[in-house]
Design an enzyme around this catalytic site. Sequence first.
Site, PDB file in Angstrom:
ATOM      1  N   GLU A   1      -8.893  51.847 -73.551  1.00 27.59           N
ATOM      2  CA  GLU A   1      -9.632  50.721 -72.975  1.00 27.59           C
ATOM      3  C   GLU A   1     -10.713  51.264 -72.034  1.00 27.59           C
ATOM      4  OE1 GLU A   1      -7.131  47.403 -71.843  1.00 27.59           O
ATOM      5  OE2 GLU A   1      -6.151  47.419 -73.797  1.00 27.59           O
TER       6      GLU A   1
HETATM    7  C1  HEC Z   1     -10.899  47.379 -74.468  1.00 24.55           C
HETATM    8  C2  HEC Z   1     -10.650  45.979 -74.365  1.00 24.55           C
HETATM    9  C3  HEC Z   1     -10.107  45.443 -73.060  1.00 24.55           C
HETATM   10  C4  HEC Z   1     -10.631  45.608 -71.790  1.00 24.55           C
HETATM   11  C5  HEC Z   1     -11.822  46.430 -71.368  1.00 24.55           C
HETATM   12  C6  HEC Z   1      -9.806  44.806 -70.922  1.00 24.55           C
HETATM   13  N1  HEC Z   1      -8.837  44.183 -71.636  1.00 24.55           N
HETATM   14 FE1  HEC Z   1      -7.510  42.857 -70.917  1.00 24.55          FE
HETATM   15  N2  HEC Z   1      -6.482  42.951 -72.636  1.00 24.55           N
HETATM   16  C7  HEC Z   1      -6.885  43.639 -73.771  1.00 24.55           C
HETATM   17  C8  HEC Z   1      -5.784  43.700 -74.709  1.00 24.55           C
HETATM   18  C9  HEC Z   1      -5.813  44.359 -76.077  1.00 24.55           C
HETATM   19  C10 HEC Z   1      -4.715  43.032 -74.090  1.00 24.55           C
HETATM   20  C11 HEC Z   1      -3.294  42.888 -74.649  1.00 24.55           C
HETATM   21  C12 HEC Z   1      -2.528  44.158 -74.362  1.00 24.55           C
HETATM   22  C13 HEC Z   1      -1.036  44.019 -74.543  1.00 24.55           C
HETATM   23  O1  HEC Z   1      -0.511  42.895 -74.514  1.00 24.55           O
HETATM   24  O2  HEC Z   1      -0.367  45.043 -74.720  1.00 24.55           O
HETATM   25  C14 HEC Z   1      -5.199  42.553 -72.806  1.00 24.55           C
HETATM   26  C15 HEC Z   1      -4.459  41.786 -71.925  1.00 24.55           C
HETATM   27  C16 HEC Z   1      -4.965  41.271 -70.751  1.00 24.55           C
HETATM   28  C17 HEC Z   1      -4.310  40.300 -69.921  1.00 24.55           C
HETATM   29  C18 HEC Z   1      -2.976  39.640 -70.219  1.00 24.55           C
HETATM   30  C19 HEC Z   1      -3.195  38.262 -70.728  1.00 24.55           C
HETATM   31  C20 HEC Z   1      -1.914  37.653 -71.195  1.00 24.55           C
HETATM   32  O3  HEC Z   1      -1.898  36.446 -71.421  1.00 24.55           O
HETATM   33  O4  HEC Z   1      -0.926  38.369 -71.367  1.00 24.55           O
HETATM   34  C21 HEC Z   1      -5.103  40.076 -68.830  1.00 24.55           C
HETATM   35  C22 HEC Z   1      -4.831  39.125 -67.694  1.00 24.55           C
HETATM   36  C23 HEC Z   1      -6.239  40.945 -68.974  1.00 24.55           C
HETATM   37  N3  HEC Z   1      -6.135  41.633 -70.157  1.00 24.55           N
HETATM   38  C24 HEC Z   1      -7.235  41.106 -68.017  1.00 24.55           C
HETATM   39  C25 HEC Z   1      -8.131  42.149 -68.042  1.00 24.55           C
HETATM   40  C26 HEC Z   1      -8.900  42.595 -66.904  1.00 24.55           C
HETATM   41  C27 HEC Z   1      -8.855  42.007 -65.514  1.00 24.55           C
HETATM   42  C28 HEC Z   1      -9.672  43.629 -67.338  1.00 24.55           C
HETATM   43  C29 HEC Z   1     -10.624  44.493 -66.530  1.00 24.55           C
HETATM   44  C30 HEC Z   1     -10.032  45.218 -65.430  1.00 24.55           C
HETATM   45  C31 HEC Z   1      -9.368  43.808 -68.752  1.00 24.55           C
HETATM   46  N4  HEC Z   1      -8.421  42.921 -69.127  1.00 24.55           N
HETATM   47  C32 HEC Z   1      -9.995  44.736 -69.559  1.00 24.55           C
HETATM   48  C33 HEC Z   1      -8.125  44.188 -73.966  1.00 24.55           C
HETATM   49  C34 HEC Z   1      -8.955  44.551 -72.924  1.00 24.55           C
END
Ligand code: HEC
Length: 352
Positions: A159
């Site tokens: 990520e």
């Molecule tokens: C490269 C793509 C990517 C980036 C950049 C990213 N995310 Fe995500 N995010 C994901 C993915 C894929 C998941 C699911 C991962 C898992 O469940 O294992 C996720 C899950 C989440 C969730 C959980 C939502 C839920 O309902 O479970 C949150 C909140 C979230 N991200 C916030 C953020 C925040 C704040 C940032 C920046 C600091 C961020 N993400 C950066 C791809 C990304």
Amino acid sequence: MKKLKSETVRWINSRRPILGALLLLAVLAGGAAARWQFFQPAVKASGAPTPGVRVSYDYAVTQPIPQSTDLNPARVALGGKLFHDARLSVDDTISCASCHNLAGGGVDNRSRSVGVRGAVGGINAPTVFNSGLNFVQFWDGRALTLEAQINGPVTHPLEMASSWQQVIGKLVQDPVYVQEFSKLYRDGLTAPNIKNALAEFERSLLTPNSRFDKFLRGDSNALVEQEKKGYALFQSYGCSSCHQGVNLGGNMYEKMGLMGDYFADRGNPTEADKGRFNVTGNPDNLHEFRVPSLRNVALTAPYFHDGSAKTLEDAIAVMVKYQLGRPMPDADLQSIAAFLRTLTGQYQGKPL
Ligand code: HEC
Ligand code: HEC
């Protein structure tokens, strides 16, 4: 009078164990009845809706999303800035918004997310909208709070591939950040405060006022007949036994493939498929996932942790086969899809 009283007391005392047991039974029975009622479908909707006939809905399965919050607006604004800041990634190319596009349902609409240097992740990105209403974060629930969730994306090699030391090293060079953090937090720009600001921003990402919520608040014209029927079917088929609560999901774990082996049929097993087992190591938790929220689900394709379902109809058909294990006429499936499309809400007063 006194005698009568003492005799009553003696009577009660001599029967205390029996009375206690009776009371306990009554409480248990009451609880069981309440739970039984809760899980019973409220409506048996079948066939075409009859004009003029009132259908009663089980309001217990969900509630409208709150229309306001009491968050600190300055911290929310700071978190919003961080959310869109690519300096949180190792090479300044990816921000949280790259994968959670707020103009696109809070997702990236890819089966699997793409991080720094084109790295492809192992799982589909859930939306950040209304994530503060989920009981835990991530598909497998490994983060208990939004604050705890943030370590994940910032340090994950696929990520943002960064570290808190690097992030802070970059942000302290920005006088605006330094000033804002010292204004809003006693100890200024620190990793916990960055996480807090981001989490405050995420808690502000509520999407109230969907047509469905207007309907729940009493505007019976907010949904057309097919959508109302879809809501009734959503309950009577039992979708709402898992997708329930204010987020229509996000409040329990369930096995993917309760009524059939989804993973054997799909093939190509992955680490992510193991779901909650990856967190607990308990074989009972194999293939268990947090039931996803269905809020704004019309905008968050592709579906499932593996991003395998391209359309809402595909996703419902998979649910029918593997979670319900009973047939569903296409007309019912279409009505449920129509209902799910009414769950699209508003962000900052505008439709998503
Ligand atoms: C490269 C793509 C990517 C980036 C950049 C990213 N995310 Fe995500 N995010 C994901 C993915 C894929 C998941 C699911 C991962 C898992 O469940 O294992 C996720 C899950 C989440 C969730 C959980 C939502 C839920 O309902 O479970 C949150 C909140 C979230 N991200 C916030 C953020 C925040 C704040 C940032 C920046 C600091 C961020 N993400 C950066 C791809 C990304
Ligand atoms: C036994 C619990 C259970 C039942 C019943 C159930 N679901 Fe699900 N639903 C889940 C789980 C768990 C997932 C996530 C599965 C995965 O990603 O592998 C899911 C995922 C979904 C998704 C994809 C959401 C997304 O963001 O990827 C949709 C749409 C959905 N369900 C709709 C329905 C409908 C409609 C019904 C009724 C016909 C239904 N579900 C019945 C547990 C359930």
